[in-house]
Design a protein around this motif. Structure first.
Motif, PDB file in Angstrom:
ATOM      1  N   ASP A  42      -5.889   6.500   1.130  1.00  0.00           N
ATOM      2  CA  ASP A  42      -4.856   7.088   1.975  1.00  0.00           C
ATOM      3  C   ASP A  42      -5.290   6.989   3.435  1.00  0.00           C
ATOM      4  O   ASP A  42      -6.154   7.749   3.883  1.00  0.00           O
ATOM      5  CB  ASP A  42      -4.650   8.549   1.585  1.00  0.00           C
ATOM      6  CG  ASP A  42      -3.562   9.231   2.387  1.00  0.00           C
ATOM      7  OD1 ASP A  42      -2.993   8.611   3.325  1.00  0.00           O
ATOM      8  OD2 ASP A  42      -3.272  10.404   2.087  1.00  0.00           O
ATOM      9  N   GLN A  85      -4.069   8.090   5.992  1.00  0.00           N
ATOM     10  CA  GLN A  85      -3.834   9.321   6.745  1.00  0.00           C
ATOM     11  C   GLN A  85      -5.063  10.227   6.731  1.00  0.00           C
ATOM     12  O   GLN A  85      -5.259  11.027   7.637  1.00  0.00           O
ATOM     13  CB  GLN A  85      -2.635  10.084   6.169  1.00  0.00           C
ATOM     14  CG  GLN A  85      -1.344   9.311   6.216  1.00  0.00           C
ATOM     15  CD  GLN A  85      -0.900   9.004   7.635  1.00  0.00           C
ATOM     16  OE1 GLN A  85      -1.101   9.798   8.541  1.00  0.00           O
ATOM     17  NE2 GLN A  85      -0.318   7.842   7.826  1.00  0.00           N
ATOM     18  N   ARG A  86      -5.889  10.107   5.696  1.00  0.00           N
ATOM     19  CA  ARG A  86      -7.076  10.963   5.614  1.00  0.00           C
ATOM     20  C   ARG A  86      -8.378  10.199   5.404  1.00  0.00           C
ATOM     21  O   ARG A  86      -9.455  10.753   5.587  1.00  0.00           O
ATOM     22  CB  ARG A  86      -6.920  12.007   4.528  1.00  0.00           C
ATOM     23  CG  ARG A  86      -6.882  11.439   3.132  1.00  0.00           C
ATOM     24  CD  ARG A  86      -6.843  12.573   2.127  1.00  0.00           C
ATOM     25  NE  ARG A  86      -6.502  12.052   0.822  1.00  0.00           N
ATOM     26  CZ  ARG A  86      -6.233  12.784  -0.205  1.00  0.00           C
ATOM     27  NH1 ARG A  86      -6.275  14.086  -0.116  1.00  0.00           N
ATOM     28  NH2 ARG A  86      -5.935  12.240  -1.354  1.00  0.00           N
ATOM     29  N   ASP A  87      -8.299   8.952   5.005  1.00  0.00           N
ATOM     30  CA  ASP A  87      -9.496   8.147   4.750  1.00  0.00           C
ATOM     31  C   ASP A  87      -9.764   7.212   5.928  1.00  0.00           C
ATOM     32  O   ASP A  87      -8.843   6.847   6.655  1.00  0.00           O
ATOM     33  CB  ASP A  87      -9.328   7.321   3.467  1.00  0.00           C
ATOM     34  CG  ASP A  87      -9.107   8.188   2.234  1.00  0.00           C
ATOM     35  OD1 ASP A  87      -9.714   9.279   2.165  1.00  0.00           O
ATOM     36  OD2 ASP A  87      -8.334   7.778   1.354  1.00  0.00           O
ATOM     37  N   ARG A  91      -3.033  10.522  -9.137  1.00  0.00           N
ATOM     38  CA  ARG A  91      -4.443  10.850  -8.997  1.00  0.00           C
ATOM     39  C   ARG A  91      -4.944  11.401 -10.319  1.00  0.00           C
ATOM     40  O   ARG A  91      -4.176  11.912 -11.123  1.00  0.00           O
ATOM     41  CB  ARG A  91      -4.679  11.832  -7.860  1.00  0.00           C
ATOM     42  CG  ARG A  91      -4.163  13.210  -8.130  1.00  0.00           C
ATOM     43  CD  ARG A  91      -4.385  14.211  -7.008  1.00  0.00           C
ATOM     44  NE  ARG A  91      -5.595  13.937  -6.301  1.00  0.00           N
ATOM     45  CZ  ARG A  91      -5.733  14.016  -4.974  1.00  0.00           C
ATOM     46  NH1 ARG A  91      -4.747  14.392  -4.239  1.00  0.00           N
ATOM     47  NH2 ARG A  91      -6.867  13.755  -4.394  1.00  0.00           N
ATOM     48  N   ARG A 113      -7.929   8.016  -6.984  1.00  0.00           N
ATOM     49  CA  ARG A 113      -6.625   7.985  -6.310  1.00  0.00           C
ATOM     50  C   ARG A 113      -6.527   6.725  -5.459  1.00  0.00           C
ATOM     51  O   ARG A 113      -7.481   5.975  -5.323  1.00  0.00           O
ATOM     52  CB  ARG A 113      -6.449   9.223  -5.430  1.00  0.00           C
ATOM     53  CG  ARG A 113      -7.514   9.342  -4.330  1.00  0.00           C
ATOM     54  CD  ARG A 113      -7.203  10.480  -3.390  1.00  0.00           C
ATOM     55  NE  ARG A 113      -8.240  10.756  -2.444  1.00  0.00           N
ATOM     56  CZ  ARG A 113      -8.469  10.054  -1.322  1.00  0.00           C
ATOM     57  NH1 ARG A 113      -7.730   9.002  -1.018  1.00  0.00           N
ATOM     58  NH2 ARG A 113      -9.446  10.399  -0.496  1.00  0.00           N
ATOM     59  N   ARG A 114      -5.341   6.538  -4.889  1.00  0.00           N
ATOM     60  CA  ARG A 114      -5.152   5.449  -3.946  1.00  0.00           C
ATOM     61  C   ARG A 114      -5.807   5.810  -2.612  1.00  0.00           C
ATOM     62  O   ARG A 114      -5.881   6.982  -2.249  1.00  0.00           O
ATOM     63  CB  ARG A 114      -3.665   5.176  -3.714  1.00  0.00           C
ATOM     64  CG  ARG A 114      -2.974   4.597  -4.921  1.00  0.00           C
ATOM     65  CD  ARG A 114      -1.501   4.360  -4.629  1.00  0.00           C
ATOM     66  NE  ARG A 114      -0.805   4.024  -5.841  1.00  0.00           N
ATOM     67  CZ  ARG A 114      -0.704   2.791  -6.345  1.00  0.00           C
ATOM     68  NH1 ARG A 114      -1.256   1.785  -5.710  1.00  0.00           N
ATOM     69  NH2 ARG A 114      -0.047   2.571  -7.459  1.00  0.00           N
ATOM     70  N   HIS A 164       0.840  -1.190   0.000  1.00  0.00           N
ATOM     71  CA  HIS A 164       0.000   0.000   0.000  1.00  0.00           C
ATOM     72  C   HIS A 164       0.877   1.242   0.000  1.00  0.00           C
ATOM     73  O   HIS A 164       1.857   1.310   0.714  1.00  0.00           O
ATOM     74  CB  HIS A 164      -0.899  -0.028   1.242  1.00  0.00           C
ATOM     75  CG  HIS A 164      -1.783   1.161   1.330  1.00  0.00           C
ATOM     76  ND1 HIS A 164      -2.883   1.301   0.534  1.00  0.00           N
ATOM     77  CD2 HIS A 164      -1.716   2.258   2.094  1.00  0.00           C
ATOM     78  CE1 HIS A 164      -3.466   2.447   0.821  1.00  0.00           C
ATOM     79  NE2 HIS A 164      -2.771   3.039   1.771  1.00  0.00           N
ATOM     80  N   HIS A 165       0.507   2.212  -0.782  1.00  0.00           N
ATOM     81  CA  HIS A 165       1.256   3.452  -0.869  1.00  0.00           C
ATOM     82  C   HIS A 165       0.523   4.529  -0.083  1.00  0.00           C
ATOM     83  O   HIS A 165      -0.554   4.949  -0.473  1.00  0.00           O
ATOM     84  CB  HIS A 165       1.396   3.897  -2.333  1.00  0.00           C
ATOM     85  CG  HIS A 165       2.031   2.848  -3.182  1.00  0.00           C
ATOM     86  ND1 HIS A 165       3.389   2.674  -3.249  1.00  0.00           N
ATOM     87  CD2 HIS A 165       1.496   1.877  -3.957  1.00  0.00           C
ATOM     88  CE1 HIS A 165       3.652   1.661  -4.053  1.00  0.00           C
ATOM     89  NE2 HIS A 165       2.519   1.169  -4.489  1.00  0.00           N
ATOM     90  N   ALA A 166       1.103   4.965   1.032  1.00  0.00           N
ATOM     91  CA  ALA A 166       0.435   5.931   1.897  1.00  0.00           C
ATOM     92  C   ALA A 166       0.481   7.348   1.338  1.00  0.00           C
ATOM     93  O   ALA A 166      -0.413   8.126   1.559  1.00  0.00           O
ATOM     94  CB  ALA A 166       1.053   5.910   3.286  1.00  0.00           C
ATOM     95  N   THR A 167       1.543   7.696   0.624  1.00  0.00           N
ATOM     96  CA  THR A 167       1.613   9.025   0.043  1.00  0.00           C
ATOM     97  C   THR A 167       1.484   8.900  -1.459  1.00  0.00           C
ATOM     98  O   THR A 167       1.827   7.884  -2.043  1.00  0.00           O
ATOM     99  CB  THR A 167       2.940   9.721   0.394  1.00  0.00           C
ATOM    100  OG1 THR A 167       4.012   8.927  -0.099  1.00  0.00           O
ATOM    101  CG2 THR A 167       3.078   9.904   1.895  1.00  0.00           C
ATOM    102  N   GLN A 168       1.000   9.965  -2.075  1.00  0.00           N
ATOM    103  CA  GLN A 168       0.706   9.904  -3.495  1.00  0.00           C
ATOM    104  C   GLN A 168       1.320  11.071  -4.240  1.00  0.00           C
ATOM    105  O   GLN A 168       0.973  12.210  -3.966  1.00  0.00           O
ATOM    106  CB  GLN A 168      -0.808   9.945  -3.704  1.00  0.00           C
ATOM    107  CG  GLN A 168      -1.520   8.865  -2.983  1.00  0.00           C
ATOM    108  CD  GLN A 168      -2.999   9.192  -2.868  1.00  0.00           C
ATOM    109  OE1 GLN A 168      -3.501  10.079  -3.512  1.00  0.00           O
ATOM    110  NE2 GLN A 168      -3.671   8.464  -2.029  1.00  0.00           N
TER     111      GLN A 168
END
Length: 144
Positions: A30, A32-34, A13, A27-28, A4-8
């Motif tokens: 995240d 951190q915000r989802d 996107r 987008r993937r 999993h890629h936490a930053t994009q």
């Protein structure tokens, strides 16, 4: 299997305006915000109809911890409209432990947890997610 890629990066996107939808961001997922809980609730709603027909779908009633584990086993993508996730899917690489020979082959990927919010179904969101995610997955698989 991918991670999993936490930053994009910005190229990870896609934003488009779609008739009947408005601004759609692909987008993937995240963490951190989802929210794993909200993603799980979306999957429950998306799979309610299939479950009511007697089809067993793990996504229809799984816990948020299962959603998280399944998403982190591959690459989880989301479709966002008006700041809310309205669709999701997870692409996972080959499964070397699968009883099905095809799923053990290199170059094979599977889709899991592919669900669109029921009120948003039929508007091309699933197609948009596939068009966004599949080329990224193919590129990632060839780079490995």
């Amino acid at each position: 299997m991918s991670t999993h890629h936490a930053t994009q990066p910005q190229d990870e996107r896609s934003t488009c305006n779609r008739p009947g939808i408005g601004r759609l961001v692909l987008r993937r997922f995240d963490p951190q915000r989802d929210s794993w809980e909200r993603l799980t609730q979306l999957l429950h709603r998306a799979f309610t109809r299939l479950a009511s027909l007697g089809l067993h779908c793990a996504s229809a009633d799984q816990a948020a911890s299962a959603t998280r584990a399944r998403a982190l086993a591959g690459d989880c993508f989301v479709a966002v409209c008006n700041g809310r996730i309205v669709g999701t899917m997870t692409i996972e690489g080959r499964d070397g432990a699968s009883p099905c020979e095809h799923y053990r082959q290199h170059g094979v990927a599977t889709l899991h947890q592919f669900g669109i919010e029921p009120t948003w179904q039929g508007r091309g969101i699933g197609r948009a997610l596939l068009a966004f995610a599949l080329p990224r997955e193919a590129d990632a698989r060839f780079a490995r």
